[in-house]
Design an enzyme around this catalytic site. Structure first.
Site, PDB file in Angstrom:
ATOM      1  N   SER A  17       0.745  -1.201   0.108  1.00 60.35           N
ATOM      2  CA  SER A  17      -0.051  -0.032  -0.034  1.00 60.35           C
ATOM      3  C   SER A  17       0.535   1.426  -0.104  1.00 60.35           C
ATOM      4  CB  SER A  17      -0.882  -0.045   1.332  1.00 60.35           C
ATOM      5  OG  SER A  17      -2.203   0.744   1.167  1.00 60.35           O
ATOM      6  N   ASP A  20      10.481   4.373  -9.862  1.00 59.13           N
ATOM      7  CA  ASP A  20      10.010   4.791 -11.567  1.00 59.13           C
ATOM      8  C   ASP A  20      10.698   6.176 -11.831  1.00 59.13           C
ATOM      9  OD1 ASP A  20       8.329   2.797 -11.763  1.00 59.13           O
ATOM     10  OD2 ASP A  20       6.493   3.952 -11.967  1.00 59.13           O
ATOM     11  N   LYS A  44      -1.018  -3.980  -3.628  1.00 56.43           N
ATOM     12  CA  LYS A  44      -2.495  -3.293  -3.465  1.00 56.43           C
ATOM     13  C   LYS A  44      -2.257  -1.868  -4.172  1.00 56.43           C
ATOM     14  CE  LYS A  44      -5.550  -2.061   0.142  1.00 56.43           C
ATOM     15  NZ  LYS A  44      -5.426  -0.368   0.066  1.00 56.43           N
TER      16      LYS A  44
END
Length: 426
Positions: free
Chosen positions: A312, A323, A337
């Site tokens: 999460s 990223d 999740k």
């Protein structure tokens, strides 16, 4: 923006907090008229009707469901609570759940870092429905006893948990400080019994230290949960380590089940100079993007430790830094999740937690049920995992994942030093 509608939080699914006990709850102001049981049922229906992420409501006739439940007669709040739980269950979403006042107070206690109980993060396995440990909270009775992620709780005080709702299991585990609870755990083919004494649990989310390596001093930061105090404590940790002139950082998010969205956004901005952090997409396909504030506390090399218990908010942070090429990930694939929940308090002190959006990493990755793959995979044996749980906050080279992170970080530090040296030579 839709995010302002409710108090947005990201949480592993789970009654991530409910293994905590409290006899207090936030009640409404004195003299204010309380809703009738039927009004409570309809209020929950209305909240879901306006905000739930799936406009098909799991391919059900949601209006017919409302009629079914408001046509009933209710003589007590307890009956209304039962009806609400039935109604919510029809969505088939384990992340959307109703909390009675005591459970809601326990949720608030967890996020504020004010806990009492045995200290477990629980979920119900989607396939087997088994009551499964996501992670023990550091320093708690469960942690000290050696309970591990993915342990299955098969009995609570001798009562089998098969078919038991997670909220019912939680109610059997919580209790007054100093009292005992006996958990029977299935770990692989072995069964073990843990006799735990419930305790007050003071959680300080961030711990840190330094370690001297061949390329200089590095800072180790451990974050076990994204609570209300996590961002402030992370800020203090980074500042303290900067004053000690560390050359790089290892951020440990292993077995961190998540917590508050705001905490993950604030912490991400402490590491990112610029760039996206996460995008949330609601039921109407409205995209709400969050970006770094532009005021990082450090630009030094960073490696993040993750594992199957990192979920999460942990995945939002690690996914963003991966990223944006700000950090490399070491460990094993994360939980997976990619959904956002909000908590809507009700007037009688109860609350509804509901899924309101999906989230995506800066590169548009949907990690729900998939997780995030580390840049360097290092798995632990059960014995190594047990040793790690007993010595998590120290960050020692006896931990293979930490050792790999340090090795990778050292390469980055050396590379930067060489780059600076070349620039100086020019």
């Amino acid at each position: 923006m839709f995010k302002q509608k409710l108090i947005v939080k990201i949480e592993l699914a789970v009654i991530a907090v409910i293994l905590t006990g409290s006899s207090l709850y936030a009640s409404t102001a004195l003299g204010k008229a309380q809703p009738s049981p039927k009004q409570m049922v309809d209020e929950v229906w209305q909240i879901l009707d306006k905000n739930y992420v799936d406009v098909s409501f799991n391919h059900q006739d949601w209006k017919a469901i409302r009629q079914q439940y408001i046509s009933r007669s209710y003589s007590s709040k307890k009956q209304a609570y039962g009806a609400i739980q039935e109604m919510v269950a029809k969505l088939g979403d384990r992340y959307t759940e109703f909390f009675d006042p005591q459970e809601y107070q326990a949720l608030n206690n967890d996020l504020s870092g004010n806990l009492s109980g045995v200290g477990l993060e629980l979920a119900q396995n989607e396939k087997t429905k088994a009551l499964t440990v996501i992670a023990p909270i550091e320093g708690t009775p469960a942690f000290k006893a050696g309970i591990l992620p993915e342990d299955v709780i098969v009995q609570i005080n001798g009562q089998r948990t098969q078919g038991m709702k997670i909220e019912d299991a939680v109610k059997r585990i919580i209790g007054p400080v100093g009292t005992k609870v006996v958990l029977t755990i299935q770990r692989g083919s072995q069964s073990q019994i843990f006799k735990l004494t419930r305790a007050n649990i003071a959680i300080h989310p961030v711990t840190y230290n330094t370690q001297t390596t061949a390329v200089g001093k590095i800072g180790y930061i451990r974050l076990p949960e994204f609570t209300q105090t996590a961002a402030a404590e992370m800020h203090q940790a980074i500042q303290a380590l900067e004053k000690q002139q560390v050359q790089g950082y290892v951020l440990d998010l292993r077995s961190d089940p998540g917590g508050l969205l705001d905490a993950s956004l604030q912490i991400a901005s402490m590491w990112l100079k610029q760039g996206a952090i996460v995008s949330l997409v609601n039921r109407d396909q409205v995209k709400d993007s969050y970006k770094a504030s532009g005021h990082p506390l450090t630009d030094k090399p960073l490696v993040i430790l993750v594992d199957k218990g990192s979920a999460s908010a942990s995945e939002i942070l690690s996914g963003a830094l991966q990223d944006d090429n700000r950090a490399r990930l070491v460990g094993t694939r994360t939980f997976g999740k990619g959904l956002v929940q909000s908590v809507e308090p009700l007037e009688d002190g109860s609350a509804l937690k509901l899924t309101i959006a999906k989230y995506y990493t800066p590169k548009g990755r949907d990690i729900n049920h998939v997780g995030i793959a580390p840049d360097i995979t290092v798995a632990l044996t059960e014995a190594q995992q047990q040793a790690l749980l007993q010595n998590r906050t120290l960050g020692t080279l006896a931990d293979p994942q930490y050792a790999s992170a340090v090795a990778d970080l050292s390469k980055s530090i050396q590379s930067e030093a060489n780059h600076v040296s070349l620039q100086g030579g020019q």
